[in-house]
Design a protein around this motif. Structure first.
Motif, PDB file in Angstrom:
ATOM      1  N   GLU A   1      68.081  26.714   3.679  1.00  0.00           N
ATOM      2  CA  GLU A   1      69.313  27.456   3.903  1.00  0.00           C
ATOM      3  C   GLU A   1      69.461  27.822   5.375  1.00  0.00           C
ATOM      4  O   GLU A   1      68.493  27.824   6.134  1.00  0.00           O
ATOM      5  N   GLN A   2      70.667  28.120   5.763  1.00  0.00           N
ATOM      6  CA  GLN A   2      70.910  28.602   7.119  1.00  0.00           C
ATOM      7  C   GLN A   2      70.405  30.041   7.240  1.00  0.00           C
ATOM      8  O   GLN A   2      70.601  30.867   6.335  1.00  0.00           O
TER       9      GLN A   2
ATOM     10  N   LYS B   1      71.512  32.447   8.882  1.00  0.00           N
ATOM     11  CA  LYS B   1      72.552  33.481   8.857  1.00  0.00           C
ATOM     12  C   LYS B   1      72.859  33.958   7.438  1.00  0.00           C
ATOM     13  O   LYS B   1      73.466  35.016   7.250  1.00  0.00           O
TER      14      LYS B   1
ATOM     15  N   ARG C   1      72.625  31.783  13.856  1.00  0.00           N
ATOM     16  CA  ARG C   1      73.854  31.205  13.309  1.00  0.00           C
ATOM     17  C   ARG C   1      73.703  29.698  13.094  1.00  0.00           C
ATOM     18  O   ARG C   1      74.261  29.125  12.157  1.00  0.00           O
ATOM     19  N   GLU C   2      72.926  29.040  13.954  1.00  0.00           N
ATOM     20  CA  GLU C   2      72.767  27.592  13.886  1.00  0.00           C
ATOM     21  C   GLU C   2      71.448  27.150  13.240  1.00  0.00           C
ATOM     22  O   GLU C   2      71.260  25.978  12.962  1.00  0.00           O
ATOM     23  N   ARG C   3      70.540  28.091  13.033  1.00  0.00           N
ATOM     24  CA  ARG C   3      69.193  27.749  12.592  1.00  0.00           C
ATOM     25  C   ARG C   3      69.140  27.473  11.086  1.00  0.00           C
ATOM     26  O   ARG C   3      69.713  28.214  10.289  1.00  0.00           O
ATOM     27  N   TRP C   4      68.419  26.392  10.721  1.00  0.00           N
ATOM     28  CA  TRP C   4      68.166  26.075   9.310  1.00  0.00           C
ATOM     29  C   TRP C   4      66.704  26.385   9.004  1.00  0.00           C
ATOM     30  O   TRP C   4      65.804  26.066   9.783  1.00  0.00           O
TER      31      TRP C   4
END
Length: 398
Positions: A275-276, A278, A265-268
């Motif tokens: 992009e993220q 998620k 959810r927080e990872r780029w």
């Protein structure tokens, strides 16, 4: 009671404890045993009393409640979940022993904990009034925290196995901590915090009432059920023990899923398009597909526990077909949940590889749990298939 959703005061207490266990997971691994604080916290929740008979101050709870508790604990810490299963199930086994054996343990200390090693790594030589027991039992999880040990082995008379019909007499010897020593050999890549060391016994006398044969357990003549009449003590050993060795893996998979979702959810993913994670359809697809396998595993395990328990409540006998179904789905649950964690791990990114991160610890713990002989799926599938074809399988823990 709705399948998959259970209520009990112990479950409520465990939910409140989970954040503490997550924080303590690395300490548990570093210690190579469960911290004393964790044992005290689990005792405070009442967890260790779930399978203890009511006459000894326990709940004699419906089995599915016990395994739901183990599942939840395993989400927070794999080693703690494994040990909770060991210490949680053993009161059920002790309740099947002669009443005097129960008095020896719970009469002295109603909060006593029991470790085990059921494989025949030692022997009991028949003597007047009991047995002379010697051996080195490996992989006794939680033995440093235990007050008693349940140790498996054959009975010998004049150097030869004592026979019950055409089968050697085999069972469990109940031995107090004062009569065994511990060889601190447990240093592993997974389930490191379980302290599964070697229990050493040298020519210790074990009175006859502290021995329970598997023959008696298989044919339902355990002496303990005459006094412990709660229905849980009529559950088959081949469901109780194996389910206790797959449920921690299932809890680990649920914990890994939660960690994976939060991390992604927080990872780029700057290395590709910035992009993220998620928003990556391959990430979301994994969560949907793998979560289905995890949930299906719990519904199968819980479903078998409820079905067998309801059969006992109604006065029926649990058939060999029902037992085999439960055993089949028990190993399948382990396979599915280890595979689920693998999917999360392989797509979590390099940061998940760092020492101390929870996802890689759960990955290692689950693979270590899979190594246990009771989780060897192929043998169980073969046994199940042979039975269905009308062949003569060797029944393994059913």
């Amino acid at each position: 009671m709705t399948l998959g959703v259970f209520d009990h005061e112990v479950l409520e207490a465990i939910e409140k404890l989970l954040p503490v266990l997550r924080e303590r997971a690395q300490q548990t691994e570093d210690l190579r045993r469960i911290p004393d604080e964790t044992i005290a916290d689990l005792r405070e929740t009442g967890f260790f009393k779930l399978m203890q008979p009511t006459r000894w101050g326990g709940y004699a709870a419906e089995p599915v409640i016990v395994y739901d508790a183990i599942r939840r604990l395993s989400r927070a810490c794999g080693s703690t979940g494994w040990i909770s299963s060991v210490f949680g199930i053993h009161p059920w086994h002790l309740a099947l022993f002669d009443q005097q054996a129960q008095q020896d343990v719970w009469g002295e200390n109603p909060d006593a904990l029991l470790c085990s090693s059921y494989a025949p790594m030692g022997i009991g030589i028949q003597a007047e009034g009991g047995f002379r027991v010697s051996g080195a039992w490996r992989y006794s999880s939680g033995c440093d925290s235990a007050d008693w040990a349940l140790l498996g082995g054959p009975v010998l008379v004049d150097g030869a196995p004592l026979m019950v019909g055409d089968i050697p007499q085999f069972g469990t010897f109940l031995i107090p901590k004062a009569d065994f020593t511990i060889d601190q050999v447990w240093d592993t890549f997974g389930l490191a915090g379980t302290g599964s060391n070697t229990v050493l016994v040298q020519d210790v006398f074990v009175p006859e009432h502290r021995f329970l044969s598997f023959h008696d357990m298989n044919d339902g003549t355990m002496p303990g059920v005459a006094v412990n009449t709660e229905p849980v003590y009529r559950m088959p050993w081949g469901t109780i023990l194996p389910t206790g060795l797959s449920t921690p893996v299932l809890g680990m998979a649920e914990g890994a899923r939660d960690i994976y979702v939060e991390y992604q959810r927080e990872r780029w993913r700057a290395a590709f398009v910035g992009e993220q994670a998620k928003n990556d359809p391959y990430v979301t697809e994994r969560v949907g597909r793998v979560t289905s396998d995890i949930d299906a595993s719990w519904r199968q395990l819980a479903g078998h526990l409820v079905e067998e328990y309801q059969t006992i409540l109604s006065g029926g006998e649990i058939s060999i077909d029902t037992r085999l179904d439960a055993r089949r789905d028990q190993v399948r649950a382990t396979q599915r949940c280890v595979a689920a964690i693998d999917v999360f791990m392989e797509s979590a990114g390099a940061a998940a590889l760092s020492k101390g991160t929870p996802l890689q610890r759960l990955f290692r713990d689950a693979h270590a749990a899979r190594v246990h002989a009771t989780n060897e799926a192929e043998k169980v599938y073969d046994m199940y298939g042979k039975y269905k074809f009308g062949l003569d399988p060797m029944l393994i823990m059913v």
